[in-house]
Design an enzyme around this catalytic site. Sequence first.
Site, mmCIF file in Angstrom:
data_model
loop_
_atom_site.group_PDB
_atom_site.id
_atom_site.type_symbol
_atom_site.label_atom_id
_atom_site.label_comp_id
_atom_site.label_asym_id
_atom_site.label_seq_id
_atom_site.Cartn_x
_atom_site.Cartn_y
_atom_site.Cartn_z
ATOM 1 N N ASP A 83 -17.851 -2.039 26.929
ATOM 2 C CA ASP A 83 -17.612 -2.981 28.019
ATOM 3 C C ASP A 83 -18.332 -2.422 29.258
ATOM 4 O O ASP A 83 -19.506 -2.739 29.506
ATOM 5 C CB ASP A 83 -16.087 -3.126 28.224
ATOM 6 C CG ASP A 83 -15.695 -3.947 29.444
ATOM 7 O OD1 ASP A 83 -16.586 -4.394 30.184
ATOM 8 O OD2 ASP A 83 -14.478 -4.140 29.686
ATOM 9 N N LYS A 101 -4.075 -2.615 26.118
ATOM 10 C CA LYS A 101 -4.652 -1.592 26.974
ATOM 11 C C LYS A 101 -4.027 -0.262 26.548
ATOM 12 O O LYS A 101 -2.794 -0.207 26.310
ATOM 13 C CB LYS A 101 -4.314 -1.897 28.428
ATOM 14 C CG LYS A 101 -5.031 -3.138 28.960
ATOM 15 C CD LYS A 101 -6.511 -2.851 29.076
ATOM 16 C CE LYS A 101 -7.226 -3.924 29.866
ATOM 17 N NZ LYS A 101 -8.657 -3.588 30.017
#
Length: 393
Positions: free
Chosen positions: A261, A185
């Site tokens: 996403d 991340k």
Amino acid sequence: MNNSTTSLPPVRVSRVELRRIAMPLVTPFRTSFGVEADRDILIVHIEAELDGEVVHGWGECVALGEPTYSAEYVDGSQHVMVQHLLPRLAARALAGIDAADVSDVLAPVHGHPMAKGAIEAAVLDAQLRAAGMSFADLLGTATDSDGRPRRIPSGVSVGIHDSVEDLLKTVQGYVDDGYVRIKLKIEPDSDIEHVAAVRDLIGPDVPLQVDANTAYRRTDGRHLARLDDYDLLLIEQPLPEEDIIGHARLADEVDTPICLDESLVSAAGTADAIELGACEIANIKPGRVGGYLEAIRIHDLCLTLDVPVWCGGMVETGIGRAANAALGALPGFTLPGDISASARFYAQDIVTDPITIVDGHVTVPTAPGMGFDIDSDVLESVTTSTLVVELDR
Ligand code: SMG
Ligand code: MG
């Protein structure tokens, strides 16, 4: 499976139980939009009937506690189910419903794919259990070409760490666990240096990718192009979800493939994003797109267009994790997914046979239904509230 039917006998659904569970994570999971330490999860449990036999069906709603990943959040999902989705479904469900009917019946309600997807999954689970068939059997993913149980490579998603030293310790632990692909991340200020250090730690051969969860802006192209030095598989969702043109421009500026996403919420929208050059790789998450059936349509579309896909995760319990593993074995899923062991997030799962990884792989579950059985004692112990909706009232 075609678009209009699963080919499974429809089931009659008379009762829906909405169960909220509290699931502490083994360690807090930080992304560019916040920190998850405990998941408050909505589980949809339906009681259905086929030929006089009662069958149960379970679906997991992947909405988070707050509307920070997307507009959905768990209280909102429960509200929309009770006030808007279940009333629309009632007549059809009582008469007998196929999972493939659910999205059409619920189409008048805009948005809320996670809520809709959880209901669809519960119906599909009940139909499969009634037929004594697993989701993997339905998809043809239970075995490999030699008839052996199918295994899929397992990737792990690593949260943002304050210090590079801590990040390296965490990553080393996952490499030792056998994960075959690392996803970091990232956000501005926790990106280049972190990626460089991890690449240095794991060496050139371990697949590595990053996920920004919309943390950058169109003007960050030159900065993100610095990631090209680290041989990443992809950069996931750098820009806000509605900025398709921005992603297309970024794809021209950056050599590393751009993967969407949050932006992808339907097969039609995915086709557009691909045509515009914004989506070089697709992360497929059933909850984000309204259910497993739309996820399959996106997979099929991407396979036709030669766009690689992988299966994303929403920190699911064993309910969603098992189904994701069956889905993630379809042929277009050529990149390792975020289908890690249950133990990566949870000390105790609510299913009897939680997903584990062996040699970096997950075995596709083949239990009747979506691939899991509920551990009723554990489920009971983590339940914080239960709301029953009788569809015949
Ligand atoms: O289930 O392994 C998992 C989590 C994978 O990083 C993951 N999911 O944007 O892809 C993503 C995030 C969304 C959830 S963060 C709480
Ligand atoms: Mg993501």
